[in-house]
Design an enzyme around this catalytic site. Structure first.
Site, PDB file in Angstrom:
ATOM      1  N   GLY A 188       7.107   0.060   3.227  1.00  0.00           N
ATOM      2  CA  GLY A 188       5.565  -0.465   3.010  1.00  0.00           C
ATOM      3  C   GLY A 188       5.591  -0.388   1.386  1.00  0.00           C
ATOM      4  O   GLY A 188       6.537  -0.745   1.169  1.00  0.00           O
ATOM      5  N   GLU A 189       4.901  -0.244   0.734  1.00  0.00           N
ATOM      6  CA  GLU A 189       5.054  -0.273  -0.730  1.00  0.00           C
ATOM      7  C   GLU A 189       5.090  -1.298  -1.407  1.00  0.00           C
ATOM      8  O   GLU A 189       5.670  -1.845  -2.415  1.00  0.00           O
ATOM      9  CB  GLU A 189       5.548   0.761  -1.347  1.00  0.00           C
ATOM     10  CG  GLU A 189       7.158   0.938  -1.209  1.00  0.00           C
ATOM     11  CD  GLU A 189       7.641   1.675  -1.861  1.00  0.00           C
ATOM     12  OE1 GLU A 189       9.299   1.403  -2.964  1.00  0.00           O
ATOM     13  OE2 GLU A 189       7.899   3.207  -1.402  1.00  0.00           O
ATOM     14  N   GLY A 190       4.616  -2.579  -0.368  1.00  0.00           N
ATOM     15  CA  GLY A 190       4.612  -4.250  -0.684  1.00  0.00           C
ATOM     16  C   GLY A 190       5.937  -4.539  -0.361  1.00  0.00           C
ATOM     17  O   GLY A 190       5.975  -5.992  -1.566  1.00  0.00           O
ATOM     18  N   THR A 191       7.227  -3.311  -0.588  1.00  0.00           N
ATOM     19  CA  THR A 191       8.683  -4.524  -0.805  1.00  0.00           C
ATOM     20  C   THR A 191       8.698  -5.296  -0.007  1.00  0.00           C
ATOM     21  O   THR A 191       9.992  -6.248   0.082  1.00  0.00           O
ATOM     22  CB  THR A 191       9.595  -2.500  -0.106  1.00  0.00           C
ATOM     23  OG1 THR A 191       9.447  -2.515   1.009  1.00  0.00           O
ATOM     24  CG2 THR A 191       9.409  -1.821  -0.633  1.00  0.00           C
ATOM     25  N   GLU A 196       0.967  -1.188  -0.095  1.00  0.00           N
ATOM     26  CA  GLU A 196       0.115  -0.035   0.141  1.00  0.00           C
ATOM     27  C   GLU A 196       0.855   1.672  -0.282  1.00  0.00           C
ATOM     28  O   GLU A 196       2.159   1.079   0.131  1.00  0.00           O
ATOM     29  CB  GLU A 196      -0.427  -0.035   0.710  1.00  0.00           C
ATOM     30  CG  GLU A 196      -0.543  -0.993   2.696  1.00  0.00           C
ATOM     31  CD  GLU A 196       0.860   0.591   3.359  1.00  0.00           C
ATOM     32  OE1 GLU A 196       0.927   1.765   3.153  1.00  0.00           O
ATOM     33  OE2 GLU A 196       1.475  -0.399   3.556  1.00  0.00           O
TER      34      GLU A 196
END
Length: 340
Positions: free
Chosen positions: A304-307, A162
Site C-alpha cells: 500500500g502507501e502508494g508504492t 493510502e
C-alpha cells in the site's frame, strides 16, 4: 443546486457530467508517434500510455510535476481483531512518512516524485461497519471535498495511495457490495491476517454487507456505509483530477476499491486513470478485472502507501520522455519503412 440540498448532491452532479478526453491532443500525439524512429507499436504499452497522457492532459505527453498523495484513516471495524497491528500504527506510519523513513519516501526520491500525506481525523475512527455506517453523508461528502484538495498545489500526474489499519477489510466489503460473490472471494491477509484472525475478517465482511444490504444500490451510499475516510478522500481526488484534466495512477487493493465506487456511479469515471500495479492481495486482480483495466506492474507487492503507483509513475515518465524526446525519421535522417 438540487432541490434536496443533500451533501452528496454536488458530487452526483459532477459524476453525471464528466469531461471527456481531448481528441485534438490525441490526434496530434498519434501523428507524432507515427513519425518517430521506431517500428509502429514497438514500444508497446509505452505508446498507449503516451496517448493516454495526451488525451487526458490535453497537450503533448509530459510529466513535469508528478505527485504521490497518501490518505490515512482509521477504522472502527478494527476493534474486531481482524489485523495483527493496532490502529495506533496508522499515526506512527504517518510520522514515518513525514520523517522520510518509509518505502514510499525512497521510491519518490528514486523517481523524483512529490509526496503529500493527508491524515484524516486519526483520533476518531469511523463507525464499526458491522453495526452502523462508517460515516454520515455529511462527513463522507466533506471528506471527498477534502480529498479534492490533493491537486491544489498543482500536478500533472496524480498517484494515489493510502494508509489505514483495517482498510483491506473495508475494501473487501466494498467489493462484495459492488460485485457480489462471497466474502472469501474478496478477503485476503492484508497486513498478515491468518488462521482464526482471517476467519474473523471474513465473518466481519459478511456481517457488514448483510447489515447494510438494503442500502447498497447507490455507490455513494456504499462509500459512506462500508468505506472510510481514506476511501472517500481518494474518490474525491480522482474526481477532482478528472475535472482538471490530470491523469491518475491508482495504487493497490484499497485505492482500487475507492475508484470502483466512482465507476459504479458513472462507467466512464475512471477513463483518466490507470492501475499502477496488481498487488499480492488475492482480490486485487479480480477487482481490476471488474474495472476493465490492465495493471502496469506485477511485482508481488502488498504494502500500500502508494508504492505501486509511484513505481508505475517511472514508467509513465519514460513513456512521455520517449514520445517527446525521440527524433522523427526526418530529423534523424533515417529511412522510414513506408517511404522507400
Amino acid at each position: 443546486m438540487s432541490v434536496t440540498g443533500l451533501p452528496f448532491d454536488d458530487f452526483r452532479v459532477l459524476l453525471r457530467d464528466l469531461p471527456g478526453p481531448d481528441s485534438q491532443a490525441l490526434v496530434a500525439a498519434r501523428d507524432r508517434d507515427r513519425q518517430l524512429t521506431k517500428p509502429p507499436g514497438s514500444l508497446g504499452r509505452l505508446e498507449e500510455i503516451a496517448m493516454w497522457l495526451a488525451a487526458w492532459s490535453g497537450r503533448a505527453p509530459a510529466v513535469n510535476r508528478p505527485l504521490v498523495a497518501i490518505f490515512a484513516g482509521n477504522h472502527g471495524v478494527a476493534r474486531h481483531g481482524i489485523t495483527p497491528f493496532p490502529s495506533s500504527v496508522t499515526q506512527q506510519m504517518v510520522e514515518n512518512f513525514a520523517a522520510g523513513g518509509a518505502a514510499i519516501n525512497q521510491i519518490c526520491v528514486a523517481h523524483d516524485l512529490g509526496l503529500k500525506i493527508f491524515d484524516l481525523a486519526l483520533d476518531y475512527p469511523t463507525g464499526d461497519i458491522t453495526v452502523e455506517p462508517a460515516l454520515s453523508e455529511r462527513d463522507c461528502a466533506a471528506t471527498m471535498a477534502f480529498g479534492m484538495e490533493a491537486i491544489a498545489g498543482g500536478t500533472d500526474l496524480l498517484c494515489l495511495g493510502e494508509m489505514g489499519i483495517g482498510n483491506t477489510t473495508i475494501a473487501a466489503a466494498i467489493n462484495l457490495a459492488l460485485y457480489g460473490g462471497s466474502a472469501e472471494d474478496w478477503v485476503g491477509p492484508g497486513t498478515g491476517s491468518q488462521g482464526e484472525m482471517l476467519e474473523r475478517k471474513i465473518a466481519v465482511v459478511k456481517q457488514a454487507v448483510e447489515f447494510h444490504r438494503d442500502h447498497l444500490s447507490d455507490p455513494l451510499e456504499v462509500m459512506r456505509r462500508l468505506g472510510g475516510r481514506e476511501i472517500a478522500a481518494m474518490a474525491g481526488a480522482i474526481l477532482a483530477a478528472r475535472m482538471e484534466r490530470i491523469p491518475v495512477l491508482i495504487d493497490g487493493y484499497v485505492a482500487t476499491a475507492a475508484a470502483a465506487l466512482l465507476k459504479a456511479a458513472n462507467p466512464s469515471a475512471l477513463d483518466h486513470c490507470l492501475i499502477g500495479h496488481v498487488s499480492a492481495e488475492p482480490g486485487h486482480l479480480k477487482a481490476i478485472d471488474k474495472l476493465g483495466k490492465t495493471p502496469l506492474l506485477a511485482l508481488g507487492m502488498r504494502l500500500g502507501e502508494g508504492t505501486g503507483a509511484a513505481l508505475a509513475a517511472g514508467i509513465v515518465k519514460a513513456a512521455a520522455a520517449s514520445h517527446t524526446g525521440m527524433a522523427t525519421f526526418e530529423q534523424a535522417g533515417v529511412t522510414n519503412a513506408g517511404t522507400h
